[in-house]
Design a protein around this motif. Structure first.
Motif, PDB file in Angstrom:
ATOM      1  N   ASP A   1      48.613  57.932  19.977  1.00 30.07           N
ATOM      2  CA  ASP A   1      49.729  57.577  20.850  1.00 30.07           C
ATOM      3  C   ASP A   1      49.714  56.097  21.206  1.00 30.07           C
ATOM      4  O   ASP A   1      50.768  55.465  21.343  1.00 30.07           O
ATOM      5  CB  ASP A   1      49.672  58.416  22.126  1.00 30.07           C
ATOM      6  N   LYS A   2      48.510  55.530  21.386  1.00 35.01           N
ATOM      7  CA  LYS A   2      48.418  54.133  21.793  1.00 35.01           C
ATOM      8  C   LYS A   2      48.947  53.175  20.731  1.00 35.01           C
ATOM      9  O   LYS A   2      49.226  52.012  21.010  1.00 35.01           O
ATOM     10  CB  LYS A   2      46.967  53.777  22.130  1.00 35.01           C
ATOM     11  N   ASP A   3      49.074  53.636  19.467  1.00 40.11           N
ATOM     12  CA  ASP A   3      49.630  52.781  18.422  1.00 40.11           C
ATOM     13  C   ASP A   3      51.130  52.575  18.605  1.00 40.11           C
ATOM     14  O   ASP A   3      51.703  51.670  18.008  1.00 40.11           O
ATOM     15  CB  ASP A   3      49.377  53.399  17.040  1.00 40.11           C
ATOM     16  N   PHE A   4      51.777  53.403  19.441  1.00 36.42           N
ATOM     17  CA  PHE A   4      53.216  53.316  19.609  1.00 36.42           C
ATOM     18  C   PHE A   4      53.626  52.414  20.771  1.00 36.42           C
ATOM     19  O   PHE A   4      54.799  52.100  20.923  1.00 36.42           O
ATOM     20  CB  PHE A   4      53.804  54.712  19.827  1.00 36.42           C
ATOM     21  N   PHE A   5      52.669  52.020  21.625  1.00 35.66           N
ATOM     22  CA  PHE A   5      53.005  51.181  22.775  1.00 35.66           C
ATOM     23  C   PHE A   5      51.749  50.477  23.262  1.00 35.66           C
ATOM     24  O   PHE A   5      50.628  50.846  22.901  1.00 35.66           O
ATOM     25  CB  PHE A   5      53.580  52.035  23.911  1.00 35.66           C
ATOM     26  N   HIS A   6      51.935  49.446  24.084  1.00 35.12           N
ATOM     27  CA  HIS A   6      50.806  48.894  24.835  1.00 35.12           C
ATOM     28  C   HIS A   6      51.270  48.586  26.248  1.00 35.12           C
ATOM     29  O   HIS A   6      52.409  48.193  26.480  1.00 35.12           O
ATOM     30  CB  HIS A   6      50.182  47.665  24.151  1.00 35.12           C
TER      31      HIS A   6
ATOM     32  N   PRO B   1      62.584  45.537  33.890  1.00 37.46           N
ATOM     33  CA  PRO B   1      62.632  44.096  33.604  1.00 37.46           C
ATOM     34  C   PRO B   1      62.129  43.742  32.214  1.00 37.46           C
ATOM     35  O   PRO B   1      61.337  44.467  31.606  1.00 37.46           O
ATOM     36  CB  PRO B   1      61.699  43.502  34.673  1.00 37.46           C
ATOM     37  N   ASN B   2      62.610  42.606  31.721  1.00 36.94           N
ATOM     38  CA  ASN B   2      62.095  41.975  30.504  1.00 36.94           C
ATOM     39  C   ASN B   2      62.162  42.861  29.262  1.00 36.94           C
ATOM     40  O   ASN B   2      61.369  42.699  28.326  1.00 36.94           O
ATOM     41  CB  ASN B   2      60.630  41.536  30.707  1.00 36.94           C
ATOM     42  N   GLY B   3      63.102  43.801  29.261  1.00 34.26           N
ATOM     43  CA  GLY B   3      63.243  44.670  28.098  1.00 34.26           C
ATOM     44  C   GLY B   3      62.103  45.656  27.914  1.00 34.26           C
ATOM     45  O   GLY B   3      61.949  46.248  26.837  1.00 34.26           O
ATOM     46  N   LEU B   4      61.311  45.863  28.961  1.00 33.91           N
ATOM     47  CA  LEU B   4      60.160  46.753  28.862  1.00 33.91           C
ATOM     48  C   LEU B   4      60.567  48.212  29.023  1.00 33.91           C
ATOM     49  O   LEU B   4      61.609  48.522  29.594  1.00 33.91           O
ATOM     50  CB  LEU B   4      59.125  46.406  29.933  1.00 33.91           C
TER      51      LEU B   4
ATOM     52  N   ALA C   1      55.447  49.195  29.820  1.00 30.17           N
ATOM     53  CA  ALA C   1      54.914  49.263  28.465  1.00 30.17           C
ATOM     54  C   ALA C   1      55.843  48.558  27.491  1.00 30.17           C
ATOM     55  O   ALA C   1      57.074  48.635  27.624  1.00 30.17           O
ATOM     56  CB  ALA C   1      54.722  50.718  28.038  1.00 30.17           C
ATOM     57  N   GLN C   2      55.250  47.887  26.542  1.00 33.19           N
ATOM     58  CA  GLN C   2      55.988  47.362  25.394  1.00 33.19           C
ATOM     59  C   GLN C   2      55.938  48.437  24.316  1.00 33.19           C
ATOM     60  O   GLN C   2      54.849  48.847  23.899  1.00 33.19           O
ATOM     61  CB  GLN C   2      55.342  46.077  24.876  1.00 33.19           C
ATOM     62  N   ILE C   3      57.095  48.910  23.897  1.00 36.60           N
ATOM     63  CA  ILE C   3      57.144  50.012  22.931  1.00 36.60           C
ATOM     64  C   ILE C   3      57.137  49.410  21.529  1.00 36.60           C
ATOM     65  O   ILE C   3      58.174  49.067  20.970  1.00 36.60           O
ATOM     66  CB  ILE C   3      58.367  50.909  23.167  1.00 36.60           C
ATOM     67  N   ALA C   4      55.938  49.285  20.984  1.00 37.84           N
ATOM     68  CA  ALA C   4      55.774  48.615  19.697  1.00 37.84           C
ATOM     69  C   ALA C   4      56.432  49.382  18.568  1.00 37.84           C
ATOM     70  O   ALA C   4      56.970  48.791  17.630  1.00 37.84           O
ATOM     71  CB  ALA C   4      54.281  48.428  19.402  1.00 37.84           C
ATOM     72  N   ALA C   5      56.405  50.712  18.637  1.00 34.35           N
ATOM     73  CA  ALA C   5      56.939  51.518  17.538  1.00 34.35           C
ATOM     74  C   ALA C   5      58.431  51.329  17.347  1.00 34.35           C
ATOM     75  O   ALA C   5      58.960  51.615  16.274  1.00 34.35           O
ATOM     76  CB  ALA C   5      56.633  52.997  17.789  1.00 34.35           C
ATOM     77  N   GLU C   6      59.137  50.827  18.367  1.00 31.95           N
ATOM     78  CA  GLU C   6      60.588  50.642  18.231  1.00 31.95           C
ATOM     79  C   GLU C   6      60.935  49.533  17.248  1.00 31.95           C
ATOM     80  O   GLU C   6      62.072  49.404  16.819  1.00 31.95           O
ATOM     81  CB  GLU C   6      61.199  50.341  19.595  1.00 31.95           C
TER      82      GLU C   6
END
Length: 236
Positions: A3-8, A89-92, A116-121
């Motif tokens: 799961d952590k690979d999808f966001f930080h 805020p900030n698109g998070l 969280a920054q959703i990296a998987a997006e």
């Protein structure tokens, strides 16, 4: 993939202040002081499951929502979810834990909020795991890599290999496999390798024409439907 690979996680002030700010957004939306549509996001076996949700109650440290049944199923399995809303805020986005997910009533209670920054997006295409034997082959002059298809999208595939090959990456070739709906044969590039517990995966990218993209899309959609149905059957 975990799961952590999808966001930080991202801290703007500190954990408590960030959580309080997120709760205030929920309170304002519920009170009608501000607009803002909430959408929940989970990944299950690589596929995104994302539906809208409606706030029914906001407490000091948790929020009660009406959710889509498919989302409730995946959240019950994952015990966590991501929230998207243009009021953050900030698109998070926001990461939180699932205190309750009732599939029959389509109700969820979420708690422990953090930005969280959703990296998987940032992915270019939906990718889905393949859990049945499906052989794929990448070939180039003097090179043949044959392995089980581990996951697939309309722009690429990863092949599980028992042993990491010595073949150089970034070479042009052809990818071939046979799907239930037809044969895939497409110009491709061997992009990279990465190690796994029982071998490695070779990542291959390609750009299909419209006919082949339709074939791949239909196959991926059928896997998505089957995956969600199988998960539902575990809980219903």
């Amino acid at each position: 993939m975990t799961d952590k690979d999808f966001f930080h996680l991202v801290t703007l002030e500190d954990g408590r202040k960030d959580s309080d700010a997120i709760i205030r957004v929920f309170q304002d939306i519920q009170a009608g002081k501000t607009g803002g549509d909430l959408k929940l996001l989970n990944y299950y076996r690589e596929i995104p499951v994302s539906f809208g949700a409606t706030i029914t109650n906001v407490m000091d440290d948790r929020v009660d929502l009406n959710v889509h049944q498919n989302q409730a199923v995946v959240m019950k399995h994952a015990k966590q979810t991501l929230i998207k809303c243009d009021r953050f805020p900030n698109g998070l986005g926001v990461h939180c834990y699932v205190a309750l997910s009732n599939i029959n009533s389509c109700r969820a209670i979420l708690t422990r909020f953090a930005y969280a920054q959703i990296a998987a997006e940032r992915r270019g295409a939906v990718r889905v795991e393949v859990d049945f034997p499906l052989q794929g082959n990448f070939s180039a002059p003097g090179v043949t890599l044959a392995g089980k298809v581990a996951d697939i999208s309309v722009t690429g595939v990863s092949l599980h290999l028992a042993v990491k090959p010595t073949v150089e990456i970034n070479i042009e070739g052809t990818f071939v496999c046979s799907l239930p709906g037809g044969r895939v044969e497409v110009p491709a590039r061997l992009l990279k390798y990465f190690d796994t517990e029982n071998g490695c995966r070779a990542v291959v990218t390609f750009a299909p024409d419209n006919k082949l993209e339709l074939l791949l899309s239909q196959f991926i959609f059928s896997l998505q439907v089957e995956i969600i149905r199988d998960l539902k059957e575990q809980y219903l």
